[in-house]
Design an enzyme around this catalytic site. Structure first.
Site, PDB file in Angstrom:
ATOM      1  N   GLN A   1      -8.906   0.104   2.594  1.00 11.19           N
ATOM      2  CA  GLN A   1      -7.685   0.270   3.491  1.00 11.19           C
ATOM      3  C   GLN A   1      -8.243   0.278   4.906  1.00 11.19           C
ATOM      4  O   GLN A   1      -8.722   1.211   5.208  1.00 11.19           O
ATOM      5  CB  GLN A   1      -6.986   1.406   3.150  1.00 11.19           C
ATOM      6  CG  GLN A   1      -6.762   1.562   1.543  1.00 11.19           C
ATOM      7  CD  GLN A   1      -5.702   0.956   0.966  1.00 11.19           C
ATOM      8  OE1 GLN A   1      -4.519   0.869   1.340  1.00 11.19           O
ATOM      9  NE2 GLN A   1      -6.025  -0.125  -0.314  1.00 11.19           N
TER      10      GLN A   1
ATOM     11  N   GLY B   1       2.052   8.074   0.753  1.00 15.23           N
ATOM     12  CA  GLY B   1       1.205   6.758   0.344  1.00 15.23           C
ATOM     13  C   GLY B   1       0.766   5.848   1.494  1.00 15.23           C
ATOM     14  O   GLY B   1       1.501   5.798   2.582  1.00 15.23           O
ATOM     15  N   HIS B   2       0.128   5.099   1.306  1.00 17.67           N
ATOM     16  CA  HIS B   2      -0.341   3.991   2.372  1.00 17.67           C
ATOM     17  C   HIS B   2       1.040   3.061   2.499  1.00 17.67           C
ATOM     18  O   HIS B   2       1.865   2.655   1.749  1.00 17.67           O
ATOM     19  CB  HIS B   2      -1.527   2.892   1.743  1.00 17.67           C
ATOM     20  CG  HIS B   2      -1.633   2.402   0.353  1.00 17.67           C
ATOM     21  ND1 HIS B   2      -2.590   1.681   0.047  1.00 17.67           N
ATOM     22  CD2 HIS B   2      -0.450   2.623  -0.563  1.00 17.67           C
ATOM     23  CE1 HIS B   2      -2.107   1.606  -1.320  1.00 17.67           C
ATOM     24  NE2 HIS B   2      -1.139   2.146  -1.633  1.00 17.67           N
ATOM     25  N   ASN B   3       0.991   2.708   4.031  1.00 20.51           N
ATOM     26  CA  ASN B   3       2.061   1.712   4.264  1.00 20.51           C
ATOM     27  C   ASN B   3       3.400   2.248   4.140  1.00 20.51           C
ATOM     28  O   ASN B   3       4.476   1.399   4.384  1.00 20.51           O
ATOM     29  CB  ASN B   3       1.892   0.357   3.509  1.00 20.51           C
ATOM     30  CG  ASN B   3       0.684  -0.260   4.003  1.00 20.51           C
ATOM     31  OD1 ASN B   3      -0.359  -0.196   3.749  1.00 20.51           O
ATOM     32  ND2 ASN B   3       1.101  -1.137   4.979  1.00 20.51           N
TER      33      ASN B   3
END
Lengths: 342, 342, 342
Positions: free
Chosen positions: B194, B235-237
């Site tokens: 990531q 979480g991511h994004n």
């Protein structure tokens, strides 16, 4: 270390049934214990004793025990705890202030306390005797800590908080962070400063990464003897009574008052501004949305008495069948109506 | 500090009804306030004013107030906040870089900023004016922090993240940890690196132990004015709009986009890759499994409109009774059938 | 860095369909990629390729691709991971022990390991080769850490724990904190010392603020290849099999044994002393209250097979309608009874 069964029984105030001269060198779980180990059993596990071949087994009363020597004690679990400490003493901690710890000159540190590397201790802090402060613990100004309290690495005790005696604060716990209070106007949130503190009674344990916010005014409180697990959240002005259990990942919103001997199982959520009676017990994942009477067992979301919740779950499982029955009844009625010329 | 009621009213732009010359020395809650204290009341608590004996009470409009002097202000909560700060100023922080802080020589620190003991600041980091960085804060390479932002002890800001102005990052928050992304083949999980960052707008608060993961590519975003409580996971994004409230222990999975002024009450869970409209409100423990329209109040798991959820809960409570009714109907129909000779 | 499509295809062991000589300078997501970027697409996103104008797109098999050059690879996600690392190498970490790190003289540090500022390493600790220990990491006595493991800032590894090779422990994780074990007598809780440890296999990831308690006796275990997200709680003596996913805010109570390849989605709760079979999958917010067979997908609380849970939810939604139908049937029956002279 080696002890005879008789010596251990005397240490525990218990009675030997069997060979008191056998030598014990460790303490193990029931399934792992061998002939040099002492273990313990409570019902229903005492049933398995004939298949166990331990050096000795601590039990509450005489039971069929196969080839095991028994040590009768009042509380086998407590006896087990005592022997755990006897056979596996905690590693010793060196008292004194580590040269890299930064202790404000206005702070006082009690006799025999240990302040480890890189701790930072603020102004007017009072640390009691025999306290153990691990590395990276941050203690804000005016905090007071009673005798014999242990604070594990990286815990944060914000300014003005009060800890009791013999408390255990685990790694990364945050005590006295600012409560979540805002005034909203035209959709914009302005912080309401939270100027209160957190007061923790004696013999309290606070789990790793557990966050207890400070009060808007006055104190967020955790009374003596309460044990809190990891990753728990207590909002501002929450008050928890004595000897409660708050299990992992439970969250209690602001201003809720909890009685004594209450148990919140894991992942329970409780809304703010409600009152929970003494001895109430909440099953895991309970969602508490109002005041709750004490001396009852609850479950579900919205929470209800456990027995009622279980019954409801059974009915929910039967829903497809109920729907089918209703359909069949509709058909039968239609036929009856036809027959009756309705 | 001592101020007359009149002086405080002028400070707040309010109007006194009663004795403006009374001297006030502290600010307290409605239940605790005595004759030297100022307090505030909003509906429905204004009802209790005749039982309160405070020095003065801030209210929105004239109400029956017993022996209390009133100060009429536009927003009593905001006025209360202002007086809290007036009577209880935050302890002063000394600006400058503590000798034990490790600041990379390529980093820049704005005027009047405080970098406290044992902070570690990476390469090319930019720290704005008036920032306060508490002990044990770790700031990774290339992080940029706007003016007036405060970061409490042990918070971690991973590399490349961008913080706004006047943000508050509480103890142990983790901003920009690597998102949970793996490619699975034959049952083995291989990490997908990531490489994105986290971007936080102005006037955002991030609670203690809250974790906001970095993006796979691009940025995980929290827009200006949003306030996040303790132990939250993003979480991511994930992208969060402006002026939202995200209450304790809420979790939002990767790539979900949240509008403005959305409220997630405590322990809400939201699946990944969905869109939440502006002004949506989710009750505690909501479980969001799809895209949600804005301007509505939701509850339950799976989440549905709150009113529908409440109604359904009422029906669930009546299930045992419904089952009984069905049984009775079956019996009656059997009798009717018998009678009709079916 | 610049590479031709052909060079990248060779690096990945893939095949070019289109212009292999085009020059690529970065890797981006499908929606962001321009003519100098490589990206990837898996179904159903391959449909959008005609609207994408990238330098090259990695896909599993030939598809209609508009003006895009394709690179056919076995696993586009894995290929994407490899190119992410190629184009965006992690910032380099300098090996060696920082002068402010406190490493006990009885500890051993492997070749090429990095021990960063303010880390504290206890007695008899073994740190493998190529390990990276970030600032403020506390490692207790007798901990053993395999080669190539990375521990992010402020993580705490309590005494006697064992980490594997290539593990990643994220910021503020707490490994081996004392399990939540008490003996209660007359309403007072006495701690049962937890003297076991935590053993983590190879290639495991542990998320930020995740807490894994030590065992009462023996070991709490996480087997090789398992990936754990942020804010997860594992109680004492839990055992997790290989290659599991445990998503954010999940909690698993003491002594539960989990098989291999199990997936717990976010906010799942699992009671203690139960067994979960291999390949079981639990949807978000599952509440597990008993032993669960493997190779099934579950949801809800209390948890049940996912398909059954979905069906039940549909019936719950229909409850108001069912209640209406029952009422209508009652009326019809009353009329029939009247007609039949019952």
């Amino acid at each position: 270390m080696e002890k005879t069964v008789q010596e251990l029984a005397e240490f525990l105030g218990g009675t030997v049934i069997g060979d008191g001269s056998a030598v014990i060198s460790d303490i193990k779980g029931l399934a792992e214990a061998g002939k040099q180990d002492i273990t313990f059993a409570v019902d229903p596990y005492t049933e398995y004793l004939p298949q166990v071949h331990a050096g000795a087994v601590m039990v509450e009363k005489e039971v069929p025990a196969g080839d095991n020597t028994l040590v009768i004690v009042e509380n086998p679990r407590l006896a087990f705890s005592k022997l755990l400490v006897l056979f596996h003493p905690r590693q010793s901690v060196q008292s004194g202030v580590h040269p890299t710890a930064i202790v404000d000159e206005s702070a006082s540190v009690g006799a025999n306390a240990a302040i480890m590397a890189y701790a930072v201790i603020g102004k007017n802090v009072k640390i009691g005797e025999d306290c153990i402060i691990y590395p990276y613990v941050f203690i804000g100004d005016n905090v007071s800590i009673g005798n014999g309290t242990t604070i594990f690495p990286s815990a944060v005790i914000h300014e003005n908080c009060v800890l009791g005696e013999r408390d255990v604060i685990r790694a990364h716990a945050v005590i006295g962070g600012e409560g979540f209070g805002f005034a909203t106007k035209d959709g914009k949130h302005t912080r309401i400063p939270q100027i209160g503190n957190v007061e923790i009674g004696d013999d309290v344990e606070i789990g790793a990464c557990t966050c207890i916010d400070n009060a808007t005014l006055g104190s967020t409180k955790v009374a003596a003897g309460t044990k809190i697990d990891n990753l728990v959240h207590l909002g501002h002005n929450v008050e928890i009574g004595e000897d409660c259990f708050i299990i992992a990942q439970t969250g209690i919103a602001g201003s809720t008052k909890v009685g004594h001997h209450v148990i919140f199982a894991g992942q329970t959520g409780c809304t703010g501004h409600v009152t929970i009676g003494d001895n109430a017990v909440f099953a895991g994942k309970s969602g508490i949305t109002g005041n709750m009477e004490g001396n009852k067992v609850y479950a579900g979301f919205p929470v209800r008495p456990h027995i009622e919740w279980s019954r409801t779950q059974a009915y929910i499982k039967r829903l497809p069948e109920m729907a089918k029955t209703i359909k069949a009844l509709e058909k039968k009625i239609a036929e009856l109506e036809k027959k009756a010329g309705v």
